[in-house]
Design a protein around this motif. Structure first.
Motif, short mmCIF file in Angstrom:
data_model
loop_
_atom_site.label_atom_id
_atom_site.label_comp_id
_atom_site.label_asym_id
_atom_site.label_seq_id
_atom_site.Cartn_x
_atom_site.Cartn_y
_atom_site.Cartn_z
N ARG A 40 0.84 -1.21 0.00
CA ARG A 40 0.00 0.00 0.00
C ARG A 40 0.87 1.25 0.00
NH1 ARG A 40 -3.24 -2.94 3.68
NH2 ARG A 40 -2.25 -1.85 5.43
N THR A 41 1.96 1.23 0.76
CA THR A 41 2.85 2.40 0.83
C THR A 41 3.49 2.68 -0.53
OG1 THR A 41 3.36 1.92 3.13
CG2 THR A 41 4.88 3.39 1.96
N VAL A 42 3.99 1.61 -1.17
CA VAL A 42 4.59 1.77 -2.50
C VAL A 42 3.55 2.26 -3.50
CG1 VAL A 42 5.67 0.55 -4.42
CG2 VAL A 42 6.36 0.03 -2.08
N GLY A 43 2.32 1.69 -3.42
CA GLY A 43 1.25 2.11 -4.34
C GLY A 43 0.89 3.57 -4.14
N GLN A 44 0.82 4.01 -2.88
CA GLN A 44 0.49 5.41 -2.60
C GLN A 44 1.59 6.34 -3.12
OE1 GLN A 44 -0.06 5.36 1.62
NE2 GLN A 44 -2.18 4.62 1.52
N LEU A 45 2.86 5.92 -2.92
CA LEU A 45 3.98 6.73 -3.39
C LEU A 45 3.96 6.87 -4.90
CD1 LEU A 45 6.58 8.25 -2.78
CD2 LEU A 45 7.82 6.07 -2.90
N LEU A 46 3.72 5.74 -5.59
CA LEU A 46 3.62 5.79 -7.05
C LEU A 46 2.46 6.66 -7.50
CD1 LEU A 46 4.37 2.06 -7.98
CD2 LEU A 46 5.87 4.03 -8.27
N GLY A 47 1.35 6.59 -6.76
CA GLY A 47 0.19 7.41 -7.09
C GLY A 47 0.48 8.88 -6.96
N VAL A 48 1.22 9.26 -5.90
CA VAL A 48 1.59 10.66 -5.70
C VAL A 48 2.50 11.15 -6.82
CG1 VAL A 48 2.85 12.26 -4.21
CG2 VAL A 48 1.28 10.59 -3.21
N ILE A 52 1.67 14.08 -9.55
CA ILE A 52 2.51 15.27 -9.74
C ILE A 52 2.91 15.42 -11.20
CG2 ILE A 52 4.75 16.29 -9.19
CD1 ILE A 52 4.52 15.03 -6.41
N CYS A 53 3.32 14.32 -11.81
CA CYS A 53 3.72 14.36 -13.23
C CYS A 53 2.55 14.75 -14.12
CB CYS A 53 4.28 13.00 -13.66
SG CYS A 53 5.84 12.56 -12.86
N LEU A 54 1.39 14.15 -13.86
CA LEU A 54 0.21 14.45 -14.67
C LEU A 54 -0.20 15.91 -14.51
CD1 LEU A 54 -2.02 13.43 -16.55
CD2 LEU A 54 -3.35 12.80 -14.52
N LEU A 58 -0.38 18.63 -17.55
CA LEU A 58 -1.64 19.33 -17.84
C LEU A 58 -1.46 20.84 -17.71
CD1 LEU A 58 -4.28 17.03 -16.09
CD2 LEU A 58 -3.89 17.31 -18.54
N THR A 59 -0.76 21.27 -16.65
CA THR A 59 -0.54 22.71 -16.45
C THR A 59 0.28 23.30 -17.59
OG1 THR A 59 -0.58 22.41 -14.04
CG2 THR A 59 0.40 24.45 -14.88
N SER A 60 1.34 22.60 -18.00
CA SER A 60 2.18 23.08 -19.10
C SER A 60 1.40 23.14 -20.41
CB SER A 60 3.40 22.16 -19.26
OG SER A 60 4.16 22.14 -18.08
N THR A 61 0.56 22.12 -20.63
CA THR A 61 -0.24 22.08 -21.86
C THR A 61 -1.24 23.22 -21.92
OG1 THR A 61 -0.03 19.66 -21.94
CG2 THR A 61 -1.78 20.66 -23.27
N ILE A 62 -1.96 23.44 -20.81
CA ILE A 62 -2.95 24.53 -20.75
C ILE A 62 -2.28 25.87 -20.95
CG2 ILE A 62 -4.58 25.72 -19.25
CD1 ILE A 62 -5.24 22.99 -18.01
N ARG A 63 -1.14 26.06 -20.29
CA ARG A 63 -0.41 27.33 -20.41
C ARG A 63 0.05 27.54 -21.86
NH1 ARG A 63 4.96 29.01 -19.96
NH2 ARG A 63 5.20 31.12 -19.12
#
Length: 343
Positions: A40-48, A52-54, A58-63
């Motif tokens: 669960r810890t590894v899964g949560q870390l990967l999710g975070v 962040i990457c996503l 998205l922010t760079s694309t919108i800008r």
């Protein structure tokens, strides 16, 4: 390790048989909860990390879309010039120098052309009057066009060579405003079948107050068959595109932010009519109501036969622009004649 090969279980491991199954299921006693916790810890870390990457993408694309709204158009593998430094490189203009009101910054001419005319009409324009302008020139064409030689060609994103060239005309004006508006006083929209007397154009423009909004051209209201079908009121007109249209900087800057709205509200198939409608709405200035413009920005109604005969004509000697010259060889002929008369 082969997953189907039996391995002796370590200490603290019990075998739990499963009915009707030939293989055994291994269950760790006491270690199950800690293993799941680590997962669960590894899964949560990967999710975070993924979030962040996503978010960054998205922010760079919108800008990017906000700063470059025309990027929404389709793209091809052929490079399309968008960077402002590249744009100035194309027209061979040093944007770092203060050339206000000089021989190099009085007027910028945007010539609308098509891929099939780059090596003929466009080339002829560039090798004749295009080199003598008190300013700079660029040829605006479709995104898929391939440039020819050293021509200053700008391919407009999302634009093709279909006719009427309404989108090409509006997007050209938008491009010019975004890249060159602060470096020239006047901006001319021209076709690739027009001849411009650079000396007369300079004298004419220098006699006008460039700080005021101007929309200069041969005023039109449509021919007899079109009368009443162009959505023009009795006191409304447009500048005929063929012999050339000139906008001052203030006019261009008032119109450019609204070209997409103008494209969404077309009322006719005529590019010059719609540009005139857009200028009238957002710059609140009509095309010049001057009868003299018919001889200054001259259109010959003979079509393909125009300027193919004797050039010793009053209009040829008097006009700033001559239109149309359909065969590019005749443009060279006209230029040679003008050079003799000029000198």
């Amino acid at each position: 390790m082969n997953p189907y090969q039996y391995q002796a279980p370590p200490t603290g491991i019990e075998l739990v048989p499963r009915p009707l199954k030939m293989k055994l299921t291994v269950r760790a006693v006491g270690a199950n909860s800690s293993s799941h916790g680590r997962q669960r810890t590894v899964g949560q870390l990967l999710g975070v990390i993924f979030g962040i990457c996503l978010g960054y993408i998205l922010t760079s694309t919108i800008r990017h879309f906000m700063l470059n709204p025309h990027i929404c158009f389709s793209k091809h593998n052929i490079p399309v010039y968008d960077n402002i430094n590249e744009a100035f490189r194309i027209i061979k203009h040093d944007r770092g120098k203060d050339t206000h009101n000089s021989a190099k910054s009085l007027v910028f001419v945007g010539v609308m052309t098509a891929s099939m005319y780059l090596n003929t009409r466009a080339k002829a324009v560039y090798e004749t009057w295009g080199r003598e302008l008190p300013g700079k020139i660029a040829f605006f064409t479709s995104e898929a066009s391939v440039s020819a030689g050293d021509l200053p060609v700008i391919r407009l994103k999302g634009v093709d060579d279909s006719y009427p060239p309404q989108k090409k005309s509006f997007m050209m004006l938008k491009y010019i405003a975004e890249h060159f508006s602060e470096h020239f006083e006047y901006f001319m929209r021209a076709d690739d079948d027009v001849y411009v007397r650079s000396d007369k154009l300079e004298s004419f423009l220098r006699s006008i107050n460039s700080s005021k909004p101007h929309f200069i051209g041969q005023a039109g209201k449509g021919n007899q068959d079109e009368f009443g079908h162009l959505s023009l009121k009795d006191d409304e007109n447009f500048c005929m595109g063929g012999p050339g249209v000139i906008l001052s900087r203030s006019t261009l800057l008032k119109v450019a932010p609204h070209v997409r709205d103008c494209l969404k509200n077309l009322r006719s198939t005529h590019e010059d009519v719609e540009v005139g409608r857009c200028v009238r709405k957002y710059a609140e200035v009509p095309c010049t109501w001057s009868y003299e413009m018919q001889s200054i920005l001259y259109h010959n109604s003979s079509g393909t036969e125009a300027f193919t005969g004797s050039l010793k004509q009053r209009e040829v000697h008097r006009a700033i622009t001559l239109h149309p010259i359909k065969n590019h060889t005749h443009l060279f002929r006209l230029h040679s004649y003008i050079q003799v008369v000029w000198f």
